[in-house]
Write a protein that holds these residues in place. Structure first.
Motif, PDB file in Angstrom:
ATOM      1  N   GLU A  81       0.863  -1.190   0.000  1.00  0.00           N
ATOM      2  CA  GLU A  81       0.000   0.000   0.000  1.00  0.00           C
ATOM      3  C   GLU A  81       0.893   1.231   0.000  1.00  0.00           C
ATOM      4  N   VAL A  83       1.357   4.684   1.299  1.00  0.00           N
ATOM      5  CA  VAL A  83       0.791   5.449   2.414  1.00  0.00           C
ATOM      6  C   VAL A  83       0.867   6.946   2.133  1.00  0.00           C
ATOM      7  N   ARG A  84       2.020   7.375   1.660  1.00  0.00           N
ATOM      8  CA  ARG A  84       2.220   8.798   1.352  1.00  0.00           C
ATOM      9  C   ARG A  84       3.315   8.932   0.303  1.00  0.00           C
ATOM     10  N   THR A  91       6.335   6.784   1.605  1.00  0.00           N
ATOM     11  CA  THR A  91       6.147   5.770   2.641  1.00  0.00           C
ATOM     12  C   THR A  91       5.144   4.729   2.183  1.00  0.00           C
ATOM     13  N   GLN A  93       3.500   0.492   2.963  1.00  0.00           N
ATOM     14  CA  GLN A  93       3.291  -0.630   3.866  1.00  0.00           C
ATOM     15  C   GLN A  93       3.224  -1.899   3.037  1.00  0.00           C
ATOM     16  N   LEU A 112       6.431  -1.311   7.652  1.00  0.00           N
ATOM     17  CA  LEU A 112       6.271   0.084   7.241  1.00  0.00           C
ATOM     18  C   LEU A 112       7.634   0.539   6.749  1.00  0.00           C
ATOM     19  N   ALA A 113       7.666   1.245   5.633  1.00  0.00           N
ATOM     20  CA  ALA A 113       8.950   1.645   5.071  1.00  0.00           C
ATOM     21  C   ALA A 113       8.871   3.003   4.411  1.00  0.00           C
TER      22      ALA A 113
ATOM     23  N   HIS B  66       6.309   5.764  11.673  1.00  0.00           N
ATOM     24  CA  HIS B  66       6.756   6.537  10.513  1.00  0.00           C
ATOM     25  C   HIS B  66       5.954   7.830  10.484  1.00  0.00           C
ATOM     26  N   LEU B  68       4.578  11.071   8.845  1.00  0.00           N
ATOM     27  CA  LEU B  68       4.202  11.382   7.461  1.00  0.00           C
ATOM     28  C   LEU B  68       4.070  12.866   7.214  1.00  0.00           C
ATOM     29  N   GLU B 107      -3.311  11.790   6.957  1.00  0.00           N
ATOM     30  CA  GLU B 107      -2.595  10.916   7.888  1.00  0.00           C
ATOM     31  C   GLU B 107      -1.308  11.592   8.359  1.00  0.00           C
ATOM     32  N   ARG B 110       1.898   6.773  11.110  1.00  0.00           N
ATOM     33  CA  ARG B 110       1.428   5.389  11.135  1.00  0.00           C
ATOM     34  C   ARG B 110       2.414   4.571  11.967  1.00  0.00           C
ATOM     35  N   LEU B 112       3.399   0.584  13.699  1.00  0.00           N
ATOM     36  CA  LEU B 112       3.228  -0.840  13.961  1.00  0.00           C
ATOM     37  C   LEU B 112       3.781  -1.088  15.348  1.00  0.00           C
TER      38      LEU B 112
END
Lengths: 277, 277
Positions: A81, A83-84, A91, A93, A112-113, B66, B68, B107, B110, B112
């Motif tokens: 996914e 994310v941004r 970013t 996932q 998350l990366a 992370h 954002l 967002e 995020r 985990l």
């Protein structure tokens, strides 16, 4: 002849096939198993490759992985996914799933990366970090130099050029040092040079420091975060892993990866569980 | 009179209201802003509190965040997901959202996280980590002892008992040490004792090590992972932050938090961006 980046065992075994946008298929190779499970660094590289395909930036800058259940060789699906998306960083996932007996998806790892482009960073370096003290490669030890270090599979050792610092191989000879240290020269067995993706493997490919602390058995990773700080130069890497705090059945493993030009190319930390014995 | 855990400024400002399962409302307090944004550790505590409500285990063991977009004081929504529930650990995900001018969710962060129960861990400790060298609290410096250290808001300093090691305050006097070190005694201004949740604040509440490296301005966090290793004892904490590698406009900040019994209670690492000057 040395394998090239993009055409090596590591590249073939981490290649993901895009089924549809954000969904990738892969057959996890049995060649990267250690003891009873697929190596966590190999899995991180698989997820990293899928994210590199999904995100607009090419290189992992920081990847945080939470390991949920033990992966096994065989079919897997990676779902990603975005994310941004930013100018410098994006970013994403990703999750890796396998299947239970009923064919239901079971999540193995979630990450998350944040990705960027290492090639665009200024070359400014102000570091106080120094390369680990490790003897020349020819004076370090590989699996062929000693007894089988662990019970169970050691297939991954056939895919790696891993030469351990004699100061951190006591565990394999029944005389662990008692220090939470593990150091090695690291490369891929087929000679493929390192790149940001293979650094995700390098940070989790050494024997656990727990062995040098006198503990035995599997040390499952709970969470591992890696920072890729620079594109590695050709040649073998030096990997140094340190554990300072073993407490309550958990320990941290801090890894540093240095390239042949004495550049710190990656840092990682993982939280792992140990059996206290 | 000292505030109690559960009835303090920190508890009130991180309290989330469950709208429905997995959805929480909060009004981010302006009391935890620094320079131009809401402190990242405060936000991590907000997310940590929501996850503690969602997951079956009470304590954060490892939280990877992370960042954002920059959060602002005001309304926010936290959405959580239970990823996996295990006997010893459960894993969850949480995101914090705010709203743009059209009322669309944006967002901010995020995370985990894997949660457990610190109270159930064996007390076995084999650590080589030692508490940071820091003078007695009364010989350390707070904001009242010097010039305003930064431009912009410093509201958070009114909520903290933060006493910096004289060896790491050179930046506030125009004479940074050049070393990537920041050390302080840490507590909450109203005297509330530390708990696992407030440790999420403690790891990101000191001035950035970049200031001691001679850099100015905001040092936005890209990613921060914290490991809570033990329940902190009552009394002030000691926080030590170290940066070894500033390169390519990024640096890592490694934080250790020690309690009054000399127990290492938390470790964290973040990747942050700097403006190279």
């Amino acid at each position: 002849m040395r394998a090239l980046i993009g055409d090596s065992e590591f590249d073939r075994d981490t290649a993901v096939t895009r089924r549809e946008p954000g969904v990738y298929d892969i057959d996890l190779s049995a060649g990267w198993t250690i003891i009873s499970a697929v190596n966590g660094g190999y899995l991180l590289a698989v997820l990293g490759r899928a994210l590199a395909d999904t995100l607009p930036h090419p290189d992992p800058f920081t990847v945080s992985a939470h390991y949920l259940t033990a992966s096994q060789p065989g079919p897997a699906v990676v779902r990603t996914e975005t994310v941004r998306t930013g100018r410098t960083l994006s970013t994403g996932q990703a999750s890796l799933f396998q299947f239970d007996d009923e064919g239901n998806e079971v999540e193995r790892i979630r990450v998350l990366a944040s990705y960027g482009d290492l090639g665009t960073l200024p070359d400014d370096v102000r570091t106080t970090a120094t390369p680990p003290p490790i003897p020349p490669l020819e004076r370090c030890f590989g699996p062929e130099d000693g007894p089988a270090p662990v019970d169970g599979s050691s297939a991954i050792t056939e895919r790696l050029m891993l030469k351990l610092d004699p100061a951190t191989v006591g565990w394999a000879l029944g005389a662990p040092s008692g220090k939470g240290e593990m150091r090695a020269w690291f490369g891929l067995a087929d000679g493929r040079d390192a790149d940001p993706l293979s650094l995700l493997l390098a940070v989790d490919a050494l024997p656990p420091t727990a062995f040098e602390l006198g503990l035995k058995g599997w040390v499952p990773t709970v969470e591992l975060t890696v920072h890729v700080r620079h594109r590695p130069a050709p040649g073998p890497l030096r990997v140094s892993i340190t554990t300072r705090n073993l407490a309550g059945g958990f320990l941290e493993e801090d890894a540093e990866v240095w390239d042949s030009t004495d550049r710190l190319v990656a840092q990682s930390r993982q939280l792992a569980r140990v059996r206290l014995g």
